[in-house]
Scaffold this motif. Structure first.
Motif: not given
Length: 828
Positions: A206-207, A210, A212-215, A217-218
RNA sequence: GCUCCAGUGGCGGAAUCGGUAGACGCGUUGGACUUAAAAUCCAAUUGGGCGUAUAACCCAGUGCCAGUUCAAGUCUGGCCUGGAGCACCA
């Protein structure tokens, strides 16, 4: 050129031309760099809705922008066409799901074409067609060979009344959607994909994403749910049959082991019967039977009261020798960890609730030295220091986790353990309209995969869709019986079909090589086109579809079929389309039919509007007035072009220097080109792009209103401005700009034209508004030449009468000059 | 409960680096053109001081409270509200 704008006429005309000339066909071979723009493909539900319109318009504009900027763009479309609605429609009318699906695809294809989307239709894929699902089956076999597919007993939603398995969506408040009877958990033998083998790499990588939105990925990280802890084995001291037994538990709080006062196993725990005394058997059995029925209802209730019953047996705590009772309670989950938990009521809220209810003893083992809690009213879950914990007393609890686990490892009853919440992927569906799982059961040889040269395993046609209580596929007389590929003896086919997420986990690969009949896809071709440069779709797929696709890519790489490990480089999750603040839905009656918009205003208006009011990632509130406004704007643009048709030349020449107002217009155009290009490049901010279309249009009108006659210079400048506006608008107003281009004598299509370029020196205005602040508050604004240096700016500010009066009698402490922008005078 | 996102006029929203808050549009109001309407065009539109006009000026203002800074919608800390996802994960 007609003076009025007739979108319906020109849109139909150009759609026909584009189709006949295959204007948007993509060739694999090109000396340009590749760009792969992809929308999440639709389920052919019947008609497009506004969410589709938004999704496909966004991707289409991206694709066209990239093409104009010199990329060889792949922009395909297809159909995620297996699934429940088709089967339900078929059962209702006793018809073929394929007919229903084909009709919907035909209608929606027509609508997509009406939207003016630049798809390469030669690469269309349809997951329910044998030329596609053959390869879904083939990929299943590759995963099978790789050891990533297995079969095991698993719980399914079972309706006893209908005698059938239900999908999760068919279970409403724990009841069957059709007959309203309570749905139970039933154990059936099911096919699974071992996605858990990839849990760690799916999380770690997931790291890398870059783009992709953090939402998202979380959400994926939470779904994978990695936690670090330990497994401890607790010996049973009074097993009813005298056997030597252990109950292993998983915990993230090894530091609390000295506070254990009881132990809970899930009602479905495999050894539960062996751990139950004869006196408690009846109560335990009743509790378990209830848990089976309650599960689904319980899951939906928000404030679940914890319940449980004692098994009558006990374990010894190997850390301190204490003996404590074993219970079963449904707050322990059989699928997670070991299915058993050690209960420490003083330091875990769930254990605390349970212990209160059943009067279990409690023992404080972690304390905050500054503010000790007796844990009488709630559990203490914050960091602290160990007490009542033998040799570990006084240790900080975070250090004790490791120390205690180490101690247990050394003594042979513990291990460090990393645990994931992610479960293996259950792909069996007891339904007809899906890709048949390519496996047979031989009376002698057992489970056998279907040999690759016998693919596809075709869906049978001789099926009765009116049956209730079983999968229609089982009514076929030709499907089930077959021969074993190993021994040639009698075998029966697997009648389960695959979860449709299997089909959608690899379709983006097939687009690269959609017509290959020899292979799933050519490795080099897929390596060339993938990963997808820009993926666009709804947030509802943030977890399952995107996680499964990422898994597929990694697994297929490990099978040697491709050479990259993430399928989607950049992901744009578009917001929902709302009407009156609520999600559009048929039940609310607040839907807007795209067909009506096309008919009344044309596709260009629809495209313009759907991009105009909100940035793509945010929710978009549909308003009829907004549509009207966009339509008026396109009329305004059309009028600007058509009334000037005689003044516009496509091979304009700009000779410098220019008259002041002409120079200003040229600068305005350059500013617009720069701004629009940057807005698209920077997260696709189409809403501001469209406001810049309007600004430029307004500027051209303003310029013109100040001119009575146009001289040669004026005409060239006007031509530059209008042609630039057309090119800038061409990715959005695809038909209008094409028609205007053609009417003005343009050669070929405007969509083949390169993107506008700007000159950095011209992309700024010749004068600036100098802002003068006193103590950080704006006190004056002065129009000055853009070329002023810092000292001149400062002097201009100090010369201003307004500023003079402001600073009179005060001491200037400091002056800050921001070049090209502002002067701040600090006074005391 | 945990995680993430968001909060700016009547509304949708704008504001690369901290540097003119409210771009652009919708709506509203007034006006021009028209016999009339539609279409089009022009003007005003954050709130308050402010009231008959004109012109100007001043103050406050980006969910709340602090802080950093010459300067905060933007940065930091603490809250509040709304939305989304996960949800008895030990």
């Amino acid at each position: 050129m007609k003076e009025s704008y007739f979108p319906q006429e020109i849109e139909k005309k150009w759609q026909r031309v584009w189709e006949e000339t295959k204007a948007f066909k993509t060739l694999d071979e090109s000396d340009k760099p590749k760009y792969y723009a992809l929308s999440m493909f639709p389920y052919p539900s019947g008609k497009l809705h506004m969410g589709h319109v938004r999704n496909y318009t966004i991707t289409d504009v991206i694709a066209r922008f990239k093409k104009a900027n010199g990329f060889n763009v792949l922009h395909p479309i297809g159909w995620d066409s297996f699934g429940l609605p088709a089967e339900n429609a078929a059962m209702k009318h006793n018809a073929d799901p394929e007919t229903w699906t084909d009709e919907n695809i035909a209608y929606m294809t027509k609508q997509l074409k009406m939207l003016g989307l630049s798809y390469d239709w030669d690469r269309e894929v349809t997951t329910c067609k044998p030329d596609y699902y053959k390869w879904t089956q083939w990929l299943f076999l590759q995963l099978y060979k790789k050891g990533l597919v297995y079969k095991k007993e698993a719980a399914v939603n079972w309706c006893d009344e209908c005698g059938t398995v239900l999908a999760n969506e068919q279970v409403i408040d724990g009841k069957c959607w059709r007959c309203d009877s309570v749905v139970e958990k039933k154990y059936l033998s099911q096919w699974f994909i071992k996605i858990t083998d990839y849990a760690d790499v799916l999380l770690e990588d997931l790291d890398k994403l870059t783009g992709w939105g953090d939402n998202v990925k979380t959400m994926q990280a939470n779904w994978i749910g990695k936690s670090k802890g330990a497994i401890f084995k607790f010996p049973v001291v009074d097993a009813p049959n005298g056997e030597e037994m252990y109950v292993p538990v998983y915990t993230t709080r090894p530091d609390t082991v000295f506070g254990i006062t009881y132990l809970v196993v899930a009602p479905e725990y495999k050894d539960i019967e062996k751990l139950t005394t004869s006196e408690n058997k009846e109560a335990v059995e009743e509790y378990r039977a209830n848990a089976r029925k309650m599960t689904e209802i319980e899951r939906l209730s928000t404030d679940r009261v914890k319940t449980g019953v004692p098994l009558g047996t006990h374990c010894r705590n190997p850390f301190n020798g204490e003996v404590f009772p074993l219970w079963t309670a449904d707050y322990a989950l059989v699928e997670y960890g070991t299915g058993a938990v050690m209960a420490v009521p003083t330091h875990d809220e769930r254990d605390f609730d349970f212990a209160k209810k059943y009067n279990m003893p409690m023992k404080v083992v972690i304390e905050n030295p500054e503010n000790p809690s007796d844990c009488k009213d709630s559990a203490y879950t914050e960091p602290g220091v160990l007490v009542n914990s033998g040799e570990f007393n006084g240790m900080k609890n975070n250090e004790a986790k490791k120390a205690i686990t180490k101690w247990a490892v050394d003594k042979g009853f513990g291990e460090f353990k990393t645990q994931y919440r992610l479960r293996d992927w259950l792909i069996s569906r007891q339904r007809y309209w899906g890709a048949p799982i390519p496996v047979v059961y031989c009376d002698k040889c057992g489970i056998q995969p279907v040999p690759e040269d016998q693919l596809p395993v075709m869906l049978p046609k001789d099926v009765d869709f009116s049956v209730a209580g079983k999968s229609p596929i089982t009514t076929s007389k030709t499907f089930k019986d077959t021969v074993c590929p190993i021994c040639g003896g009698h075998a029966t086919r697997e009648t389960d079909t695959m979860d449709t997420f299997m089909c959608s986990s690899w379709y983006y690969l097939r687009y690269a090589d959609a017509r290959n009949s020899e292979k799933c896809f050519d490795r080099d071709t897929v390596n060339h086109w993938l990963p997808v440069d820009q993926y666009v779709g709804g947030i509802e797929h943030a977890i399952l579809h995107l996680l499964y696709s990422r898994f597929f890519t990694k697994a297929l790489r490990d099978c040697g079929l491709l050479d990259f490990d993430e399928p989607f480089k950049n992901l744009l999750t578009q917001g929902m389309v709302l009407k009156d603040g609520a999600k559009m839905s048929k039940s609310k009656g607040n839907t807007v039919d795209p067909d009506e918009i096309f008919e009344n205003y044309g596709a260009d208006t629809a495209r313009l509007f759907i991009l105009s009011d909100s940035p793509p990632a945010r929710d978009f509130d549909w308003s009829d007035a907004g549509v009207e406004g966009c339509y008026k704007f396109l009329n305004r643009v059309w009028r600007l072009i058509s009334t000037n048709a005689d003044n516009i030349t496509l091979d304009y020449k700009l000779n410098f220097p220019l008259a002041k107002e002409n120079d200003d217009l040229i600068r305005t155009v350059h500013i617009a080109i720069k701004g629009i290009t940057n807005d698209i490049s920077n997260d696709f901010q189409f809403n501001t792009v469209i406001s810049k279309y309007r600004e430029l249009t307004n500027a051209i009108y303003d310029w013109q209103s100040k001119k009575s006659d146009l001289n040669e210079e004026d005409k060239n400048v006007l031509s530059f401005a209008i042609v630039s506006l057309m090119k800038l608008m061409s990715p959005v107003a695809v038909h209008l700009t094409e028609e205007a281009w053609s009417e003005l004598g343009g050669i070929g299509s405007i969509h083949e034209q390169p993107w506008c370029e700007w000159d950095e020196n011209l992309a700024k205005s010749s004068s600036i508004t100098l802002v003068v602040q006193v103590n950080g508050k704006v006190k004056d604004k002065i129009e000055v030449d853009a070329g002023l240096n810092q000292d001149e700016m400062k002097q201009t500010a100090l010369d201003s009468p307004k500023i003079k009066s402001q600073i009179e009698g005060k001491m200037v402490v400091k002056t800050i000059v921001v070049p090209g922008k502002l002067v701040n005078i600090v006074v005391k």
